[in-house]
Design a protein around this motif. Structure first.
Motif, mmCIF file in Angstrom:
data_model
loop_
_atom_site.group_PDB
_atom_site.id
_atom_site.type_symbol
_atom_site.label_atom_id
_atom_site.label_comp_id
_atom_site.label_asym_id
_atom_site.label_seq_id
_atom_site.Cartn_x
_atom_site.Cartn_y
_atom_site.Cartn_z
ATOM 1 N N ASN A 1 0.846 -1.223 -0.254
ATOM 2 C CA ASN A 1 -0.062 0.076 -0.047
ATOM 3 C C ASN A 1 0.936 1.290 -0.089
ATOM 4 O O ASN A 1 0.593 2.125 -0.766
ATOM 5 C CB ASN A 1 -0.890 -0.072 1.188
ATOM 6 C CG ASN A 1 -1.914 1.171 1.500
ATOM 7 O OD1 ASN A 1 -1.622 2.088 0.823
ATOM 8 N ND2 ASN A 1 -3.062 0.829 1.869
ATOM 9 N N LEU A 2 1.880 1.080 0.922
ATOM 10 C CA LEU A 2 2.992 2.378 1.141
ATOM 11 C C LEU A 2 3.713 2.725 -0.370
ATOM 12 O O LEU A 2 3.614 3.758 -0.934
ATOM 13 C CB LEU A 2 3.787 2.058 1.873
ATOM 14 C CG LEU A 2 5.101 2.866 2.430
ATOM 15 C CD1 LEU A 2 5.470 2.312 3.795
ATOM 16 C CD2 LEU A 2 6.188 2.941 1.496
ATOM 17 N N THR B 1 1.062 3.855 -3.060
ATOM 18 C CA THR B 1 0.426 5.377 -2.845
ATOM 19 C C THR B 1 1.881 6.170 -3.364
ATOM 20 O O THR B 1 1.562 7.161 -3.774
ATOM 21 C CB THR B 1 0.162 5.545 -1.542
ATOM 22 O OG1 THR B 1 -0.735 4.497 -1.042
ATOM 23 C CG2 THR B 1 -0.314 6.756 -1.182
ATOM 24 N N GLY C 1 -4.520 5.554 0.480
ATOM 25 C CA GLY C 1 -4.087 4.543 1.184
ATOM 26 C C GLY C 1 -5.558 3.898 2.095
ATOM 27 O O GLY C 1 -5.662 2.662 2.400
ATOM 28 N N GLY D 1 -4.502 1.520 6.529
ATOM 29 C CA GLY D 1 -4.188 1.900 5.095
ATOM 30 C C GLY D 1 -4.038 3.525 5.073
ATOM 31 O O GLY D 1 -3.114 3.608 4.247
ATOM 32 N N ALA E 1 -0.620 3.908 6.052
ATOM 33 C CA ALA E 1 0.477 3.470 5.037
ATOM 34 C C ALA E 1 0.259 4.592 3.739
ATOM 35 O O ALA E 1 1.429 4.533 3.331
ATOM 36 C CB ALA E 1 -0.158 1.991 4.545
ATOM 37 N N GLY E 2 -0.731 5.039 3.379
ATOM 38 C CA GLY E 2 -0.564 5.834 2.451
ATOM 39 C C GLY E 2 0.156 7.139 2.861
ATOM 40 O O GLY E 2 1.042 7.629 2.110
ATOM 41 N N GLY F 1 3.487 6.498 2.680
ATOM 42 C CA GLY F 1 3.978 6.063 1.268
ATOM 43 C C GLY F 1 4.550 7.443 0.634
ATOM 44 O O GLY F 1 5.643 7.460 -0.015
#
Lengths: 326, 333
Positions: A69-70, A73, A100, A218, A221-222, A225
């Protein structure tokens, strides 16, 4: 009694302190404030992700897709930056967090509505997200000279002596600390993990809580990112490859029970810092970084053995003692 | 306690509707495999070539060897994420021995021994200390590969004896590889072990109800320990094949393979929560994964895009039966 003295965190804190002093005894420069700030900054992404993972693990799930996810993104915002260099940073940040969160929501929906085991869902989305990165980037790198200075400069901007990246981690810790300790959603997360059946009777929707845990993981994680790609000023398919397991490891070392319901924000943060110090201290004391994997692996085993020992005499399962005699 | 029918979970589950879905799912999976085969043969003129097809089996044979042992472990409610790292460690040990003049038989013994030792190490933590296997094996995953990195650094071992190459590069007859033969033998052994023996029944019983299994006289912890030994052993054998095929050892060997093995097992209809699954399902899943990657490869689809298909296949396989039951139950609710 134990509620007021977080023994696990105290021991982990002592371990971190001992480790730091050991390193400092051979290389005093390691504990210079500026160096410690660098170590913290290096660990910031791990801290942010560990907090998201903590929430997911507390609800008896696991998110193996955080690193993918990271990376997805990060690649997406890097490509957006190349296409539209004038886009202001707040817009980029919003896109990263929403993207994310959207990917987290996919995980959450599959777990909530179709009750597919989280490990299967996130194993699948992990490979899918990585594949999509290749699809959108065609396997090409986005290099530093293609990114705008504002884009790469944001996480490195120094505010009150610390880079923005560190401040984001600190802010996340504060937000999650308050959320877990003081709000109803924090309590539902513990309730869902501690005893899902009881949680249902108290009116908590277990699946929905798990869904929001995945969305939170999420979103973080975004966010990470963008910060990751901007800080290292490069985006490619394999960014943060295998990082999902390091994030889980930080949680496990921090005393978050993989069976759900047990864990603290402080534990997750300390677990991440422990791994961060191991990573940063090895080159300083002339141990090859190749030792890093073996050391963090041993740390996980020791931590989990310790946690199991401290939780053993509770006897949650009546027949556990009978099982243990086998 | 003795007169209660604690074993009733086993036959019940095997004949339940869920089990039947999985059984028919194997048939569907087989149809998918055949469909992919047919599509492939039309899509690429190079597909229906015995040598190409034989080469393609390397896509899954090594993973499938581990997947069989992993299937038993997952059916029993545990998991081993360290298998790829066991391959790295076993391969490193073989490389070290090779540098000290070990011949092919010694190399094989060392590979298998290291695999068994790693399995025993995992098994000890899970069964004796009673720790969750997912955490233990995430730890040993780092530990085993870490030891390989300590030994090898950024170097590698190569120059294995030519007789050693037989395991990964040899042919038994015409296009049939040694690995394919191993795959078939191991599949049969695991099929018999899981479906025809008391041990196999114990594995299902443990996955369905560990406490019930315990009270019906199954030595739960001992069975689990043996299952960890088996995944270690299979990883050792896979390490021999992979090292022999590549002719070299790097510390990054087989990285990420643990998740592909788990994907293969789950794709084969094994319930990740334990209690159900079959060896024929895993065999078909191995072929499906091999055919998908081979077919897409012939169509010049890059490896990472294939992983999208594998991921969708994995989630789709689990989601479809559930969607199906959701739709079927809707009018009644």
């Amino acid at each position: 009694m134990k509620r007021y003295i977080p023994l696990r965190e105290a021991i982990l804190g002592a371990a971190i302190l001992t480790l730091t002093l050991l390193v400092a005894s051979r290389f005093p420069g390691f504990i210079a404030p500026s160096n410690l700030a660098n170590v913290f900054n290096d660990t910031a992404p791990l801290i942010i992700l560990a907090l998201g993972q903590m929430v997911v693990i507390l609800t008896r799930c696991i998110d193996l897709s955080v690193a993918a996810n990271l990376a997805l993104t990060g690649m997406a915002v890097a490509m957006i930056n190349v296409a539209l260099p004038g886009l202001p940073i707040p817009v980029i940040l919003t896109i990263a967090v929403l993207m994310g969160a959207f990917m987290g929501a996919i995980n959450g929906l599959l777990v909530w509505k179709l009750s597919i085991p989280p490990i299967v869902v996130t194993l699948g989305t992990m490979t899918i997200f990585r594949g999509i990165i290749f699809l959108i980037s065609d396997g090409k790198w986005v290099n530093s000279h293609e990114m705008s200075p504002a884009f790469t400069g944001f996480p490195r901007t120094v505010l009150l002596g610390l880079p923005v990246l560190s401040w984001v981690a600190i802010l996340t810790v504060i937000v999650f600390g308050i959320m877990m300790a003081r709000t109803q959603s924090g309590r539902s997360i513990f309730a869902v993990g501690g005893n899902p059946h009881a949680a249902v009777y108290t009116g908590i929707d277990v699946g929905k809580t798990q869904f929001w845990a995945f969305v939170a993981s999420g979103a973080l994680a975004g966010l990470t990112g963008y910060l990751w790609v901007a800080r290292y000023a490069v985006a490619y398919v394999d960014i943060a490859g295998g990082f999902e397991l390091e994030v889980v490891a930080a949680c496990v070392i921090g005393g978050i029970s993989i069976a759900g319901g047990i864990g603290t924000v402080g534990g997750a943060v300390l677990g991440a810092i422990f791994l961060g110090i191991v990573k940063n201290a090895l080159p300083v004391v002339d141990i090859s970084p190749f030792w890093q994997l073996a050391i963090s692996g041993s740390a996980i085993l020791i931590a989990v053995a310790f946690n199991a020992r401290s939780g053993r005499n509770k006897g949650r399962v009546i027949l556990k003692s009978a099982e243990a005699t086998q | 306690m003795m007169d209660t029918p604690t074993t009733r979970h086993i036959p019940d589950r095997l004949n339940s509707r869920a089990a039947r879905i999985f059984k028919s799912w194997e048939a569907l999976l087989l149809a998918v495999a055949i469909a992919i085969f047919v599509v492939n043969s039309f899509a690429s003129p190079y597909f229906l070539n015995a040598w190409n097809l034989s080469d393609a089996t390397f896509n899954f044979t090594e993973k499938a060897m581990i997947a069989f042992a992993m299937a038993l472990l997952i059916i029993a409610g545990e998991i081993d994420l360290s298998v790829a790292s066991i391959i790295a460690l076993a391969s490193t040990a073989m490389g070290l021995a090779m540098q000290h003049g070990a011949g092919t038989p010694e190399l094989v013994i060392i590979g298998i021994t290291v695999g068994l030792l790693c399995g025993a190490f995992n098994g000890f933590f899970v069964t004796v200390l009673g720790l969750p296997s997912i955490v233990v094996t995430i730890g040993t995953m780092s530990l085993f590969r870490g030891i390989s990195y300590i030994i090898l650094g950024d170097g590698s071992f190569s120059g294995y004896p030519s007789s050693f190459a037989w395991f990964g590069q040899g042919y038994i007859y015409w296009v049939f590889t040694v690995e394919m033969l191993l795959f078939v033998i191991i599949a049969v052994i695991y099929g018999v072990l899981l479906h025809k023996t008391n041990f196999g029944r114990a594995v299902y019983a443990i996955g369905n109800n560990p406490t019930g299994a315990l009270f019906s006289g199954i030595r739960v912890q001992r069975v689990k320990f043996i299952l960890f030994l088996l995944t270690g052993l299979m990883s050792g054998i896979a390490a021999i094949c992979l090292t022999s095929r590549l002719g070299s050892t790097r510390p990054s060997i087989a990285s990420g393979m643990e998740l592909e093995v788990v994907t293969m097992v789950v794709l084969g209809g094994v319930n990740i929560l334990g209690g159900s699954g079959t060896i024929p399902g895993v065999v078909i899943a191995a072929f499906v994964m091999g055919l998908v990657t081979f077919g897409l490869g012939l169509l010049n689809v890059p490896g990472l895009v294939m992983s999208i298909f594998i991921g969708l296949l994995l989630i789709g396989v689990i989601a479809l039966p559930r969607l199906w039951t959701m739709v079927a139950q809707r009018p009644k609710a």
